[in-house]
Scaffold this motif. Sequence first.
Motif, mmCIF file in Angstrom:
data_model
loop_
_atom_site.group_PDB
_atom_site.id
_atom_site.type_symbol
_atom_site.label_atom_id
_atom_site.label_comp_id
_atom_site.label_asym_id
_atom_site.label_seq_id
_atom_site.Cartn_x
_atom_site.Cartn_y
_atom_site.Cartn_z
ATOM 1 N N GLN A 146 -31.360 -25.336 -1.443
ATOM 2 C CA GLN A 146 -30.069 -24.691 -1.655
ATOM 3 C C GLN A 146 -28.938 -25.542 -1.098
ATOM 4 O OE1 GLN A 146 -29.413 -21.133 0.589
ATOM 5 N NE2 GLN A 146 -27.770 -20.400 -0.729
ATOM 6 N N PRO A 147 -27.839 -25.697 -1.837
ATOM 7 C CA PRO A 147 -26.675 -26.424 -1.287
ATOM 8 C C PRO A 147 -26.146 -25.709 -0.053
ATOM 9 C CG PRO A 147 -26.468 -26.126 -3.671
ATOM 10 C CD PRO A 147 -27.622 -25.271 -3.231
ATOM 11 N N ASP A 148 -25.843 -26.498 0.973
ATOM 12 C CA ASP A 148 -25.443 -25.878 2.236
ATOM 13 C C ASP A 148 -24.029 -25.331 2.217
ATOM 14 O OD1 ASP A 148 -27.846 -26.072 3.486
ATOM 15 O OD2 ASP A 148 -27.422 -27.959 4.494
ATOM 16 N N TRP A 149 -23.211 -25.675 1.213
ATOM 17 C CA TRP A 149 -21.905 -25.030 1.133
ATOM 18 C C TRP A 149 -22.081 -23.550 0.804
ATOM 19 C CZ3 TRP A 149 -20.436 -22.639 -3.369
ATOM 20 C CH2 TRP A 149 -21.042 -23.057 -4.558
ATOM 21 N N GLU A 150 -23.140 -23.202 0.055
ATOM 22 C CA GLU A 150 -23.431 -21.802 -0.205
ATOM 23 C C GLU A 150 -23.906 -21.117 1.078
ATOM 24 O OE1 GLU A 150 -25.048 -22.578 -4.787
ATOM 25 O OE2 GLU A 150 -26.420 -21.862 -3.251
ATOM 26 N N ARG A 151 -24.804 -21.768 1.753
ATOM 27 C CA ARG A 151 -25.373 -21.199 2.978
ATOM 28 C C ARG A 151 -24.310 -21.017 4.058
ATOM 29 N NH1 ARG A 151 -29.348 -20.201 6.418
ATOM 30 N NH2 ARG A 151 -29.725 -21.537 8.219
ATOM 31 N N LEU A 152 -23.398 -21.982 4.185
ATOM 32 C CA LEU A 152 -22.348 -21.866 5.193
ATOM 33 C C LEU A 152 -21.463 -20.660 4.920
ATOM 34 C CD1 LEU A 152 -20.799 -22.821 7.638
ATOM 35 C CD2 LEU A 152 -19.576 -24.438 6.171
ATOM 36 N N LEU A 153 -21.116 -20.421 3.662
ATOM 37 C CA LEU A 153 -20.296 -19.262 3.330
ATOM 38 C C LEU A 153 -21.005 -17.975 3.732
ATOM 39 C CD1 LEU A 153 -17.878 -17.869 2.052
ATOM 40 C CD2 LEU A 153 -18.972 -18.140 -0.187
ATOM 41 N N ASP A 154 -22.302 -17.860 3.411
ATOM 42 C CA ASP A 154 -23.044 -16.660 3.776
ATOM 43 C C ASP A 154 -23.128 -16.488 5.287
ATOM 44 O OD1 ASP A 154 -23.483 -15.866 1.198
ATOM 45 O OD2 ASP A 154 -25.509 -16.678 1.053
ATOM 46 N N LEU A 155 -23.406 -17.572 5.994
ATOM 47 C CA LEU A 155 -23.531 -17.465 7.450
ATOM 48 C C LEU A 155 -22.208 -17.054 8.083
ATOM 49 C CD1 LEU A 155 -25.782 -20.528 8.341
ATOM 50 C CD2 LEU A 155 -26.410 -18.113 8.347
ATOM 51 N N LEU A 156 -21.113 -17.612 7.597
ATOM 52 C CA LEU A 156 -19.814 -17.229 8.134
ATOM 53 C C LEU A 156 -19.551 -15.743 7.919
ATOM 54 C CD1 LEU A 156 -17.657 -20.300 7.070
ATOM 55 C CD2 LEU A 156 -17.939 -19.474 9.416
ATOM 56 N N GLU A 157 -19.846 -15.244 6.732
ATOM 57 C CA GLU A 157 -19.522 -13.852 6.433
ATOM 58 C C GLU A 157 -20.532 -12.880 7.045
ATOM 59 O OE1 GLU A 157 -16.691 -14.209 2.560
ATOM 60 O OE2 GLU A 157 -18.703 -13.432 2.221
ATOM 61 N N GLU A 158 -21.740 -13.358 7.365
ATOM 62 C CA GLU A 158 -22.741 -12.482 7.966
ATOM 63 C C GLU A 158 -22.777 -12.564 9.489
ATOM 64 O OE1 GLU A 158 -24.826 -10.153 6.418
ATOM 65 O OE2 GLU A 158 -23.335 -10.546 4.866
ATOM 66 N N ARG A 159 -22.254 -13.654 10.074
ATOM 67 C CA ARG A 159 -22.317 -13.793 11.528
ATOM 68 C C ARG A 159 -20.959 -13.583 12.196
ATOM 69 N NH1 ARG A 159 -26.697 -14.101 9.609
ATOM 70 N NH2 ARG A 159 -28.500 -15.287 10.389
ATOM 71 N N THR A 160 -19.910 -13.463 11.413
ATOM 72 C CA THR A 160 -18.589 -13.193 11.974
ATOM 73 C C THR A 160 -18.003 -11.990 11.251
ATOM 74 O OG1 THR A 160 -17.152 -14.475 10.468
ATOM 75 C CG2 THR A 160 -18.343 -15.711 12.162
ATOM 76 N N ASP A 161 -16.852 -11.576 11.678
ATOM 77 C CA ASP A 161 -16.210 -10.410 11.069
ATOM 78 C C ASP A 161 -15.246 -10.800 9.951
ATOM 79 O OD1 ASP A 161 -17.521 -8.682 12.795
ATOM 80 O OD2 ASP A 161 -15.970 -8.885 14.333
ATOM 81 N N GLY A 162 -15.247 -12.069 9.562
ATOM 82 C CA GLY A 162 -14.263 -12.521 8.596
ATOM 83 C C GLY A 162 -14.799 -12.592 7.171
ATOM 84 N N SER A 163 -13.861 -12.775 6.243
ATOM 85 C CA SER A 163 -14.169 -13.003 4.836
ATOM 86 C C SER A 163 -13.609 -14.376 4.460
ATOM 87 C CB SER A 163 -13.544 -11.909 3.963
ATOM 88 O OG SER A 163 -13.764 -12.187 2.593
ATOM 89 N N TYR A 164 -14.406 -15.169 3.764
ATOM 90 C CA TYR A 164 -14.027 -16.561 3.553
ATOM 91 C C TYR A 164 -14.158 -17.018 2.104
ATOM 92 C CZ TYR A 164 -14.895 -16.334 8.563
ATOM 93 O OH TYR A 164 -14.889 -15.975 9.878
ATOM 94 N N VAL A 174 -9.126 -26.851 6.130
ATOM 95 C CA VAL A 174 -10.042 -25.748 5.839
ATOM 96 C C VAL A 174 -10.703 -25.252 7.122
ATOM 97 C CG1 VAL A 174 -12.221 -25.145 4.709
ATOM 98 C CG2 VAL A 174 -10.450 -26.386 3.442
ATOM 99 N N ALA A 175 -11.112 -26.181 7.989
ATOM 100 C CA ALA A 175 -11.710 -25.773 9.263
ATOM 101 C C ALA A 175 -10.722 -24.943 10.082
ATOM 102 C CB ALA A 175 -12.160 -26.998 10.049
ATOM 103 N N GLU A 176 -9.458 -25.339 10.076
ATOM 104 C CA GLU A 176 -8.455 -24.557 10.796
ATOM 105 C C GLU A 176 -8.315 -23.158 10.206
ATOM 106 O OE1 GLU A 176 -5.108 -27.417 10.528
ATOM 107 O OE2 GLU A 176 -4.983 -27.134 12.702
ATOM 108 N N LEU A 177 -8.337 -23.061 8.877
ATOM 109 C CA LEU A 177 -8.217 -21.757 8.230
ATOM 110 C C LEU A 177 -9.413 -20.873 8.558
ATOM 111 C CD1 LEU A 177 -6.902 -22.852 4.699
ATOM 112 C CD2 LEU A 177 -5.582 -21.831 6.560
ATOM 113 N N ILE A 178 -10.603 -21.458 8.555
ATOM 114 C CA ILE A 178 -11.808 -20.688 8.887
ATOM 115 C C ILE A 178 -11.749 -20.225 10.336
ATOM 116 C CG2 ILE A 178 -14.299 -20.872 9.225
ATOM 117 C CD1 ILE A 178 -14.343 -22.776 6.811
#
Length: 679
Positions: free
Chosen positions: A438-456, A392-396
Amino acid sequence: MRRPHRLSPWSLCGGLLIAGLLAPIASPAPARAADDGLRIVTDATYDARPDARLVHVTIDATATNTTPDTADGRTSFTGLVFVVQPGATNIVAAAGDVALPLVVDERTVDFTSVDLTYHRSVFYQQVYRYTVSYDLPDAGDTPDRDVRVTPSVLAFPVWAFGTSGVRGSSISVHLPPGYAASVDAGPLSATSNDAGTTLSAVDLADPFTFFAYVSADRPGAFVETRLSVGIDGGTAPVIVRAWEDDEPWGGRTADLMQRGLPTLAELIGLPYPVNGRLRVEEAATSRLGEYAGTYNDLTELITVRYDADAIVGLHEAAHIWFNESLLEGRWIGEAWAEWYAVQAADALHEAGATYDLTDDLLAHRIALNDWGAFGVEDLDTEDYAYAATYHVAELIAARTDIDGLRRVWRAAAGAEMSYQPAGAEIGDRPVTGIDASQPDWERLLDLLEERTDGSYADLWRTWIVTDADRPLLDRRAATRVAYDAAVDAAGAWELPAVVRHDLGGWRFDAVDTELATVDDILDERDRIAARAASLDLAPSDVLRRAFEGGPSLDAASAMGTGELATLAGIDRSALTVTAAPSALEWAGLLGTDPGVELAAARNAYERGDLDTADTAAAAALAGRDGADETGRLRVGVAGGALLGVDLLAMTAIAARRSRRRRARDQRTAPLGGTVADDR
């Protein structure tokens, strides 16, 4: 923590080779070849001798010919081919006092093949007893060698011997006093006394299926290497503690930490978080159990197995950053500790095994949010989860870059709100404030999509969330669409912090309600702009300030309603004040000017002082509305005086006119003449 990538490779070799472990050799003539007519049962003893740096193995074998004679002749066996562990030396065999000839046929990295000849033929129903012995020396060449026999640690593979499918063979392993033992794979029961510890398994149902790896260590002195590691523009103290009889481990690990910690810090992009002195200690299975390494962020202690490769050490070092203090959730920490360990190893030109998500592991698939704590899951699930998290880390990582990931970790470390103001650059002063529950799996998804140009979100749906959590992703998707639409509609205005905070906390019902209010306020904004334009006014910023930073959306909505009321008041005042006054209004307005109050109202509105604007507009309206009545009062109360004044004024005007005429006549009359009186 990090699981070894292989479940006892030495054991797998043993299980593979036992298929051809004891191949009987039939007598050449007259005889019939037999595949399994010689049944062999063994008692194998492993004696660990750390002073000699070897394990001595003795196999007491009983061979029985179970192949009946036939009309073609008698069947007998004259020897067999068998295999023992790779690296075996000093292989000898005897039947009683008779030494038996043997030849080592082949040596590979997986086994040693031996051709043994009996000193007599073994005929039908005859029993032949013999002994084979050999040594498994500690070669001392590589850290991950299968056989390790030192004063600090004992580790070696244990095979059983005999005919496949035949019950009765046994295993016995003797360890000196003071060693704490653990067994990987095959079951061995333990008994201890002053002479040491014995691990045993008796009456094996099938020696072909038995394999084990024994490791044992005993407390001993550590040799410390003190380092000063350059990191974050300063230096960090690190202590590497190796067993006193394993100097190579200490040297390798010190070098790895010296180079690896700065590399990890640079790749991750966060400050080095160790507050005291990092310790890195060599350990054996008795301390680590099923794991190759651990990191304790409370004691700031890394433990690494004596035979671990560089990626294991870097993985545990990466846990200095990736632990529950950054983002909670076991899979998150393990995923990124492994990913950064691999990146650092590549940068440092270090080697090591990486996880491979095989079809066999996929058979044990779970949602990674269901991955239990250490020691809870079975080993198959553990192995799947470790491999899946790295996958999963590789995919992200493939959907962003190293800088994008750095922004995510900085946001997580700084407790930044996932959703920042849309028009602001996220720089040195991002908006902070998160929901700690808040569970951090939720927060990580938001941070990835708000701080990078990707969709996860698709990765979360495929690998992370449970069936129970899956509807949350659907709600999130719908609410984010509405949020994005509101951001577009707001234009230069920022959505209120409460909306961004609730969206980041996945409180979607609250966000939906808030966005409906946002729509109403933005409609008020448009009406205010239109009304202000019709009055040739610039809209005030009071609604924007209340919207972006007010105490609540309801307060902002009330402010908008109030601003519209202020504009309506100014409009009414303007219509009244600018109308032409009647004679009585003119009389009532003597000494006053409602236009001044109207101008004050307009100025107060544009600078955002609605209260003053309301007061001034009301005063302007009241002044003009009361002018007629004031005029009436003025005329009624002072009417005579006003008339007298008018008469006097008229008389004075007439006298001035008469004087002007006489003066004119005098300037134009002939000298000596008379002037006629024209009165």
